[in-house]
Scaffold this motif. Structure first.
Motif, PDB file in Angstrom:
ATOM      1  N   ASN A  87      29.121  38.844  46.946  1.00  0.00           N
ATOM      2  CA  ASN A  87      29.569  37.609  47.601  1.00  0.00           C
ATOM      3  C   ASN A  87      30.335  36.677  46.659  1.00  0.00           C
ATOM      4  O   ASN A  87      30.743  35.599  47.047  1.00  0.00           O
ATOM      5  N   GLY A  88      30.485  37.084  45.423  1.00  0.00           N
ATOM      6  CA  GLY A  88      31.169  36.230  44.446  1.00  0.00           C
ATOM      7  C   GLY A  88      32.608  35.950  44.835  1.00  0.00           C
ATOM      8  O   GLY A  88      33.254  36.759  45.501  1.00  0.00           O
ATOM      9  N   LYS A  89      33.098  34.778  44.416  1.00  0.00           N
ATOM     10  CA  LYS A  89      34.470  34.382  44.728  1.00  0.00           C
ATOM     11  C   LYS A  89      35.346  34.527  43.479  1.00  0.00           C
ATOM     12  O   LYS A  89      34.914  34.199  42.367  1.00  0.00           O
ATOM     13  N   ALA A  90      36.557  34.981  43.726  1.00  0.00           N
ATOM     14  CA  ALA A  90      37.462  35.197  42.593  1.00  0.00           C
ATOM     15  C   ALA A  90      38.259  33.945  42.257  1.00  0.00           C
ATOM     16  O   ALA A  90      39.028  33.936  41.303  1.00  0.00           O
ATOM     17  N   GLU A  91      38.044  32.881  43.036  1.00  0.00           N
ATOM     18  CA  GLU A  91      38.790  31.655  42.742  1.00  0.00           C
ATOM     19  C   GLU A  91      38.412  31.162  41.362  1.00  0.00           C
ATOM     20  O   GLU A  91      37.285  31.307  40.924  1.00  0.00           O
ATOM     21  N   GLY A  92      39.373  30.584  40.713  1.00  0.00           N
ATOM     22  CA  GLY A  92      39.071  30.032  39.409  1.00  0.00           C
ATOM     23  C   GLY A  92      39.411  30.952  38.255  1.00  0.00           C
ATOM     24  O   GLY A  92      39.246  30.596  37.098  1.00  0.00           O
ATOM     25  N   ILE A  93      39.912  32.136  38.562  1.00  0.00           N
ATOM     26  CA  ILE A  93      40.402  32.991  37.466  1.00  0.00           C
ATOM     27  C   ILE A  93      41.619  32.327  36.850  1.00  0.00           C
ATOM     28  O   ILE A  93      42.467  31.778  37.554  1.00  0.00           O
ATOM     29  N   GLN A  94      41.644  32.323  35.543  1.00  0.00           N
ATOM     30  CA  GLN A  94      42.841  31.811  34.866  1.00  0.00           C
ATOM     31  C   GLN A  94      43.708  33.005  34.501  1.00  0.00           C
ATOM     32  O   GLN A  94      43.445  33.689  33.521  1.00  0.00           O
ATOM     33  N   TRP A 126      34.241  45.521  41.974  1.00  0.00           N
ATOM     34  CA  TRP A 126      35.705  45.571  42.015  1.00  0.00           C
ATOM     35  C   TRP A 126      36.204  44.984  43.325  1.00  0.00           C
ATOM     36  O   TRP A 126      35.830  45.450  44.402  1.00  0.00           O
ATOM     37  N   ASN A 127      37.031  43.964  43.209  1.00  0.00           N
ATOM     38  CA  ASN A 127      37.643  43.367  44.393  1.00  0.00           C
ATOM     39  C   ASN A 127      39.028  43.982  44.566  1.00  0.00           C
ATOM     40  O   ASN A 127      40.007  43.522  43.981  1.00  0.00           O
ATOM     41  N   THR A 128      39.094  45.047  45.399  1.00  0.00           N
ATOM     42  CA  THR A 128      40.351  45.802  45.485  1.00  0.00           C
ATOM     43  C   THR A 128      41.465  44.991  46.147  1.00  0.00           C
ATOM     44  O   THR A 128      42.635  45.211  45.868  1.00  0.00           O
ATOM     45  N   SER A 129      41.082  44.028  46.989  1.00  0.00           N
ATOM     46  CA  SER A 129      42.130  43.284  47.693  1.00  0.00           C
ATOM     47  C   SER A 129      42.914  42.385  46.744  1.00  0.00           C
ATOM     48  O   SER A 129      44.037  41.998  47.026  1.00  0.00           O
ATOM     49  N   LEU A 130      42.316  42.049  45.627  1.00  0.00           N
ATOM     50  CA  LEU A 130      43.018  41.186  44.676  1.00  0.00           C
ATOM     51  C   LEU A 130      43.740  41.989  43.596  1.00  0.00           C
ATOM     52  O   LEU A 130      44.374  41.428  42.710  1.00  0.00           O
ATOM     53  N   SER A 131      43.608  43.292  43.668  1.00  0.00           N
ATOM     54  CA  SER A 131      44.197  44.110  42.615  1.00  0.00           C
ATOM     55  C   SER A 131      45.654  44.428  42.930  1.00  0.00           C
ATOM     56  O   SER A 131      46.051  44.486  44.083  1.00  0.00           O
ATOM     57  N   ASP A 132      46.419  44.627  41.915  1.00  0.00           N
ATOM     58  CA  ASP A 132      47.817  44.996  42.100  1.00  0.00           C
ATOM     59  C   ASP A 132      48.161  46.113  41.117  1.00  0.00           C
ATOM     60  O   ASP A 132      48.371  45.873  39.936  1.00  0.00           O
ATOM     61  N   ILE A 133      48.149  47.326  41.655  1.00  0.00           N
ATOM     62  CA  ILE A 133      48.401  48.476  40.783  1.00  0.00           C
ATOM     63  C   ILE A 133      49.543  49.317  41.335  1.00  0.00           C
ATOM     64  O   ILE A 133      49.661  50.511  41.068  1.00  0.00           O
ATOM     65  N   LYS A 134      50.396  48.650  42.098  1.00  0.00           N
ATOM     66  CA  LYS A 134      51.494  49.349  42.753  1.00  0.00           C
ATOM     67  C   LYS A 134      52.328  50.130  41.732  1.00  0.00           C
ATOM     68  O   LYS A 134      52.711  49.590  40.704  1.00  0.00           O
TER      69      LYS A 134
END
Lengths: 422, 251
Positions: free
Chosen positions: A66-73, A89-97
């Protein structure tokens, strides 16, 4: 409930859901070891100066999705980006295109059993309860496998965020990076946190370097002042492979960085760099091992620390030169500046040499800022605070310069300068 | 410009200066000579504010201000410059890097605008000519791996950049061969003007052939025992310091 019991109990809930990629027998065996060994204490030689007792009664929550990824610098560099929040792992926030043209990247729990059998958990020179726990719980983490002859065009940047806004968090990520023959990759781990509660990260990253491959790995610790971190990097070298590691710590309550390098074939080269800044009550421990198992390898190590207030630092640098490892070149240096009378540094170079035709050197210093240099700068019109800053920056630049990605070097250097400012 | 009155100082329990009096006016060059251990370098260090010495009596007034009340950085910003006898090596700090900070710290103190990178580099290029110093040296760690001559030239280069009112050269000639000595002296001469003053601290007369002083003072046993013009330096060279020593033990 104490941390050991908490983990034992959590394992019972976890085991039925665990990925089958890893044989359940291995997990069970590991958990059995954990129940024997428990959380490391200062009675163990490898943990003599680093005491985890202040988190033993913390009611941690494990792998909280349930953790939030907001606040990552975020860093501004162009990279393949991956985000872990509270060990998941939060896959929706990942960018490995686009990475698929060069490498396989997926969750460690989806790795093929054959891959794991070949590369996973192969080098673990100092086993303890935390490593056993990490292995038993191995589920969340990255498996990156760079294909033969491929060079990743961008670094892989992994954020590990502890979101402590809902209470104490415990995470045990497990990563595996394999570089096939003649491939190369840059790997960056950034540890951050949000909220003001306690977090405990017990992470292991393994790197397996095939012939002529090249790894650069960076680790930046910038969590809050209640963050506990025990991180281990295991690097296995095959013939003519090259690794370059830089580990930098300027935050957290207690940080233990283990970096273990196995030079398991001829003509390998390993560079190890570390920088640590202690202030308030921070405790920073760097344990390194360079295991020269085969002839004609080269290793070079430089760790530097600046300790202020009541902070403590630990450096333990082992170099093993096995009896077959003739023509080894191994160098190690640990330099420390204490800014306060209450700051402490424990430094211990540990060379064990069983071959006779080798070149090894080591040195450790603990001192203050150079008084004569300070007077000189002041006599040129530079105020005391700025003169000190200049000297501290110069001291840390030796390590910061080892960040080979220019934008990243600039960014981290600016962050460090900010930290050093009075 | 500078007025030293009855200055006494010690290091730990040892008395080194036992009542120095010296007046320096703008436009003048003063040489302070004396045998080893007479207190020459102590005087130079005290002017710059080195804290290893304890001033036990007397006063130093610089441009109307009590110099002893000022921190080393404020003395520099007021216009005092010390060329170090043993130039410091600082790994990781280049000459350019710290000079930029220093120039701007001084400008800020004087209420002047901060110098931008372009003007700074332009000024630097001009000043390198004064002592004929190689620009690549200035980009390297300060004095690290420099020859003795390069280090001393770097000190004079810094002096040129900071444009002090009062320059104190502490044995700038020591360890220099004759060619390096000429370059350094030439650099100092180019910077001389009617608005600034120079104190040359030296053991030998040699440097004074190139930086010609208006006054020469002989320091012995913590006191100025003789003052005169440049001829005094030549007399010292001819007779040796024993002349001074004998004269003073006789009294």
């Amino acid at each position: 409930m104490n941390l050991k019991d908490l983990l034992l109990q959590e394992y019972k809930n976890f085991a039925p859901t665990a990925s089958k990629a890893l044989p359940i027998a291995l997990r069970e065996e590991s958990m059995k070891q954990f129940s024997e060994w428990g959380i490391p204490t200062i009675k163990q030689e490898e943990w003599k100066y680093t005491n985890l007792k202040s988190i033993l009664e913390t009611p941690f929550k494990l792998n909280d999705s349930n953790g939030k990824a907001e606040g990552i610098q975020p860093y501004t560099i162009d990279a393949y980006k991956l985000v872990f929040v509270n060990g998941v792992w939060n896959t929706s926030l990942s960018d490995i295109k686009g990475i698929e043209a060069y490498a396989t990247l997926k969750s460690i729990s989806e790795a093929e059993p054959a891959v794991l059998a070949k590369y996973f958990n192969k080098f673990h020179p100092f086993q303890d309860g935390l490593q056993a726990s990490n292995l038993a719980f191995a589920q969340h983490g990255i498996y990156l496998h760079v294909a033969k002859g491929k060079e990743l065009p961008k670094p892989v940047l992994v954020y590990f965020l502890s979101d402590t806004t809902q209470g104490p968090i415990l995470a045990q990520p497990r990563n595996l990076v394999v570089l096939e023959q003649n491939s190369s990759a840059k790997w960056i781990e950034s540890f951050q946190s949000t909220g003001n509660d306690t977090s405990f990260t017990n992470i292991i990253s393994e790197f397996f370097l095939h012939q002529d491959s090249r790894l650069e790995q960076y680790k930046f610790q910038q969590e809050n002042d209640k963050a506990y971190h025990v991180g281990t990097s295991q690097v296995v070298h095959l013939e003519k492979s090259y690794s370059h590691s830089a580990v930098m710590t300027w935050s957290g309550a207690l940080v233990r960085n283990n970096l273990n390098i196995h030079l398991g074939a001829e003509y390998c080269e390993a560079h190890l760099y570390g920088l640590y800044l202690g202030s308030s009550n921070r405790h920073i421990d760097n344990h390194t091992l360079v295991d020269h198992a085969m002839p004609n390898c080269y290793s070079n190590e430089l760790y530097k620390g600046i300790l202020d207030d009541q902070s403590t630092g630990v450096f333990n640098g082992k170099i093993w030169v096995q009896k077959d490892a003739q023509k080894t070149n191994a160098f190690q240096s640990n330099k420390n500046v204490l800014l306060s009378a209450k700051a402490t540094m424990n430094t211990k170079p540990q060379l064990e040499i069983f071959a006779d035709d080798v070149k090894c050197s080591h040195g450790a210093t603990v001192g203050q800022l150079d008084e004569e240099a300070l007077f000189f700068l002041r006599a040129r019109g530079i105020p005391m605070a700025q003169a000190r800053l200049l000297l501290m920056q110069a001291f840390s630049d030796d390590v910061l310069n080892k960040i080979t990605i220019p934008e990243l070097q600039e960014e981290i250097t600016a962050t460090i300068a900010q930290r050093l400012r009075p | 410009m500078l007025s030293i009155k009855n200055l006494q100082a010690r290091v730990e329990e040892k008395e080194i200066l036992k009542g120095i009096n010296l007046e320096v006016k703008a436009g003048e060059v003063h040489a302070i000579m004396g045998p080893n251990g007479s207190g020459k370098s102590t005087l130079a260090s005290i002017l710059a504010g080195r804290e290893t010495y304890e001033v036990t009596g007397g006063s130093i007034t610089f441009e109307g201000k009590d110099l002893l009340e000022l921190s080393p950085e404020d003395r520099a910003r007021e216009g005092v410059f010390l060329a170090f006898q043993y130039p410091v090596e600082i790994p990781g700090v280049s000459t350019i890097n710290f000079l930029k900070t220093a120039v701007n710290a001084i400008r800020e103190y004087r209420g002047e605008e901060v110098m931008d990178a372009v003007s700074f580099l332009k000024m630097m290029k001009e000043k390198t000519k004064v002592v004929d110093i190689d620009e690549t040296l200035l980009k390297r760690s300060l004095n690290e791996g420099f020859s003795g001559g390069e280090k001393k030239r770097n000190e004079i280069f810094q002096m040129a950049m900071l444009e002090p009112k009062l320059a104190v050269l502490d044995e700038t000639d020591s360890g220099l061969d004759i060619d390096a000595l000429k370059i350094v002296a030439n650099g100092v001469n180019k910077l001389r003007s009617k608005n600034n003053a120079v104190i040359v601290v030296t053991h030998y007369q040699r440097l004074l052939d190139y930086i010609v002083p208006d006054y020469v003072h002989v320091l012995y046993n913590g006191r100025i025992v003789k003052s005169g013009t440049k001829e005094l330096a030549l007399e010292l060279e001819a007779k040796g310091y024993d002349w001074i020593k004998n004269e003073n033990t006789a009294v």
